[in-house]
Design a protein around this motif. Structure first.
Motif, PDB file in Angstrom:
ATOM      1  N   ASN A 169     -33.275  38.467 -63.177  1.00 45.39           N
ATOM      2  CA  ASN A 169     -32.249  38.396 -61.872  1.00 45.39           C
ATOM      3  C   ASN A 169     -31.873  39.907 -61.623  1.00 45.39           C
ATOM      4  OD1 ASN A 169     -31.998  35.579 -62.325  1.00 45.39           O
ATOM      5  ND2 ASN A 169     -30.822  36.142 -64.254  1.00 45.39           N
ATOM      6  N   SER A 170     -33.039  40.704 -61.800  1.00 47.33           N
ATOM      7  CA  SER A 170     -32.604  42.307 -61.212  1.00 47.33           C
ATOM      8  C   SER A 170     -32.412  42.182 -59.815  1.00 47.33           C
ATOM      9  CB  SER A 170     -33.853  43.035 -61.584  1.00 47.33           C
ATOM     10  OG  SER A 170     -34.211  42.841 -62.971  1.00 47.33           O
ATOM     11  N   ASN A 171     -31.849  43.369 -59.458  1.00 47.11           N
ATOM     12  CA  ASN A 171     -31.328  43.737 -58.243  1.00 47.11           C
ATOM     13  C   ASN A 171     -32.650  44.302 -57.398  1.00 47.11           C
ATOM     14  OD1 ASN A 171     -30.513  44.817 -55.791  1.00 47.11           O
ATOM     15  ND2 ASN A 171     -28.606  45.418 -56.249  1.00 47.11           N
ATOM     16  N   TRP A 172     -33.641  43.747 -56.892  1.00 42.36           N
ATOM     17  CA  TRP A 172     -34.735  44.456 -56.510  1.00 42.36           C
ATOM     18  C   TRP A 172     -34.693  45.585 -55.460  1.00 42.36           C
ATOM     19  CZ3 TRP A 172     -37.998  44.543 -60.269  1.00 42.36           C
ATOM     20  CH2 TRP A 172     -38.054  43.541 -61.211  1.00 42.36           C
ATOM     21  N   ALA A 173     -33.454  45.350 -54.575  1.00 40.78           N
ATOM     22  CA  ALA A 173     -33.279  46.368 -53.495  1.00 40.78           C
ATOM     23  C   ALA A 173     -32.961  47.503 -54.053  1.00 40.78           C
ATOM     24  CB  ALA A 173     -32.091  45.863 -52.817  1.00 40.78           C
ATOM     25  N   GLU A 174     -32.254  47.519 -55.353  1.00 34.13           N
ATOM     26  CA  GLU A 174     -31.696  48.739 -55.852  1.00 34.13           C
ATOM     27  C   GLU A 174     -32.833  49.332 -56.780  1.00 34.13           C
ATOM     28  OE1 GLU A 174     -28.100  47.904 -58.359  1.00 34.13           O
ATOM     29  OE2 GLU A 174     -28.324  49.933 -59.214  1.00 34.13           O
ATOM     30  N   VAL A 175     -33.816  48.509 -57.209  1.00 31.90           N
ATOM     31  CA  VAL A 175     -35.211  49.012 -57.804  1.00 31.90           C
ATOM     32  C   VAL A 175     -35.833  49.703 -56.886  1.00 31.90           C
ATOM     33  CG1 VAL A 175     -37.174  48.442 -58.999  1.00 31.90           C
ATOM     34  CG2 VAL A 175     -35.144  47.386 -59.916  1.00 31.90           C
ATOM     35  N   LYS A 176     -35.947  49.203 -55.739  1.00 36.23           N
ATOM     36  CA  LYS A 176     -37.001  49.860 -54.668  1.00 36.23           C
ATOM     37  C   LYS A 176     -36.375  51.016 -54.196  1.00 36.23           C
ATOM     38  CE  LYS A 176     -39.361  50.047 -50.906  1.00 36.23           C
ATOM     39  NZ  LYS A 176     -40.821  51.085 -51.068  1.00 36.23           N
ATOM     40  N   SER A 177     -34.906  51.078 -53.965  1.00 37.03           N
ATOM     41  CA  SER A 177     -34.397  52.342 -53.464  1.00 37.03           C
ATOM     42  C   SER A 177     -34.499  53.480 -54.373  1.00 37.03           C
ATOM     43  CB  SER A 177     -32.965  52.250 -52.862  1.00 37.03           C
ATOM     44  OG  SER A 177     -32.174  52.103 -54.180  1.00 37.03           O
TER      45      SER A 177
END
Ligand code: UGA
Length: 427
Positions: free
Chosen positions: A387-395
């Motif tokens: 359930n990670s926040n992938w947008a945050e990971v990407k940025s």
């Protein structure tokens, strides 16, 4: 209600003690490690196991469960002695029975009245027969003791569920005498009881773990073939698993099996077989496939990052599986060591373990751990990663590679966030 002394306050000893106390028995759990016992007497538990602390606290409060480091007293004061000490692997793969032997010597030196000695520790085929003979050799009257083999099948991280909902309870005995008592030991509901010989019970334990490991290596080999043909392995696992003869459990492909049981028990079984000149080519292959999983995933990573020198790689999950703090034989640690060998700068995040290893940087925050990373590897499938926040990971990352080494992410979601998804047998 029975008086039981459980020797060993590790995963198995603690869970078993708490469960037996919950069933209404009077349980004394003893361990030679004084600091561990002091901690337990303060209501704290030395391991991470969901629900165990509450269960222990409740039974200590209601007077059913006691902890002590006086192993001798515990053995003397109870009729039933349950041995749950460790049997760690030796260099050659055989099991080190030193702790079991120590407990036996204490029993032998104090025995005066009838005792039932139950071996719960995983011991190689023939050990309980040997124990029985050892008592006779010491001149102990056969009327004074019964040896029972009662292997444990609980999983770390799911120990409480397993101990209260076992799919079987196995007892190996030499005579029928202890059976009446054994039937009253666990609250079993409809759980089948399997009575067999001492060595038969030991073999059920080893064969169970060997079969589970075989399923995992089978899954991993099948995932490799799926990968070569661009087939979604999870679909194949689902299809396979619906056949009740096969079953869906233990068909998850990934970094392979670790932990303190499967790898150790497989090697120990192999050792026992070889001692009797029995060929073990299936077990050999199971171990060989498992040992090559880390390399397989690194080769996958190399397709995008051919040279890992000075690359920043983040690894999420360091334990050998989710819901535990156990690092023993963790495939994630093997992977981290390989990354370091290849010159990468390794950063880690794990929900419960702050990994202290030379050459790595451990983070307390999941998202902070990916800052400026070239790649992120999921090495243990903790629920929160899914359930990670992938947008945050990407940025946060400087690169965009996500290597899913546990087939636990949804590739589509990863891609939607501008990241590259890599898996074996998963596109
Ligand atoms: C294992 C057995 O499952 C228990 O029944 C047994 O009592 C225990 O060993 C023991 O002998 O004491 P455990 O080691 O706690 O339990 O963990 P498992 O849940 O069996 O997982 C073992 C490893 O296999 C983990 O590294 C896990 O990630 C891996 N695994 C499991 C897979 O790679 N794929 C799967 O589908 C399932």
């Amino acid at each position: 209600m029975m008086n039981i002394c459980v020797v060993g306050a590790g995963y198995v000893g603690l869970t078993t003690s708490a469960a037996l106390a919950e069933f209404g028995h009077d349980v004394q759990c003893v361990d030679i490690e004084q600091s561990k016992i002091e901690m337990l007497n303060q209501g704290l538990i030395p391991i991470y196991e969901p629900g165990l602390e509450e269960l222990i606290q409740r039974n200590v409060q209601n007077g059913n469960l006691h902890f002590s480091f006086d192993v001798n007293e515990g053995i003397k004061n109870n009729q039933i002695i349950l041995i749950a000490v460790g049997t760690p692997p030796k260099e050659d793969g055989s099991s080190d029975l030193g702790y079991v032997h120590n407990v036996l010597e204490l029993i032998l030196s104090t025995i005066q009245d009838y005792k039932i000695v139950i071996t719960k520790s995983t011991v190689p085929p023939g050990t309980n027969e040997w124990i029985h003979q050892r008592f006779l050799d010491e001149g102990i009257d056969e009327k004074l003791f019964d040896i029972v083999s009662n292997p444990e099948f609980l999983r770390e991280g799911a120990a409480l569920w397993d101990i209260f909902h076992p799919n079987k309870i196995v007892f190996g005995t030499k005579t029928k005498r202890p059976i009446k008592v054994l039937k009253k030991l666990y609250q079993r509901g409809r759980t089948p009881l399997i009575f067999t010989s001492l060595t038969g019970a030991e073999m059920i334990k080893y064969a169970s773990n060997a079969f589970l490991a075989t399923k995992i290596s089978f899954a991993n080999e099948t995932a490799r073939i799926c990968d070569a043909y661009n087939v979604e392995y999870p679909d194949v696992a689902q299809g396979l698993g619906t056949d009740p003869r096969i079953g869906r459990d233990f068909l998850n492909a990934g970094l392979g099996f670790g932990g303190s049981c499967l790898p150790k028990d497989l090697r120990s079984l192999k050792y026992s077989a070889q001692r009797k000149n029995v060929d073990t080519r299936l077990l050999d292959a199971v171990l060989e496939i498992n040992n090559s999983q880390v390399d397989l995933y690194l080769r996958k990573l190399n397709t995008f990052l051919p040279d890992l020198t000075d690359k920043k790689i983040t690894v999420w999950g360091v334990t050998f599986k989710p819901n535990t703090d156990d690092l023993r034989f963790s495939p994630a640690i093997a992977l981290i060591n390989e990354l370091i060998n290849k010159g990468a700068h390794v950063h880690t995040y794990d929900p419960v373990v702050q990994l202290q290893l030379p050459g790595i940087c451990c983070h307390a925050d999941q998202y902070e751990s990916v800052t400026d990373s070239d790649a992120l590897i999921i090495a243990t499938e903790w629920e929160q990663f899914h359930n990670s926040n992938w947008a945050e990971v990407k940025s946060g990352m400087s690169g965009s590679i996500i290597l899913d080494a546990r087939n636990c992410l949804e590739a589509e979601i990863i891609r939607k966030n501008g990241l590259i998804y890599l898996g074996v047998g998963k596109q």
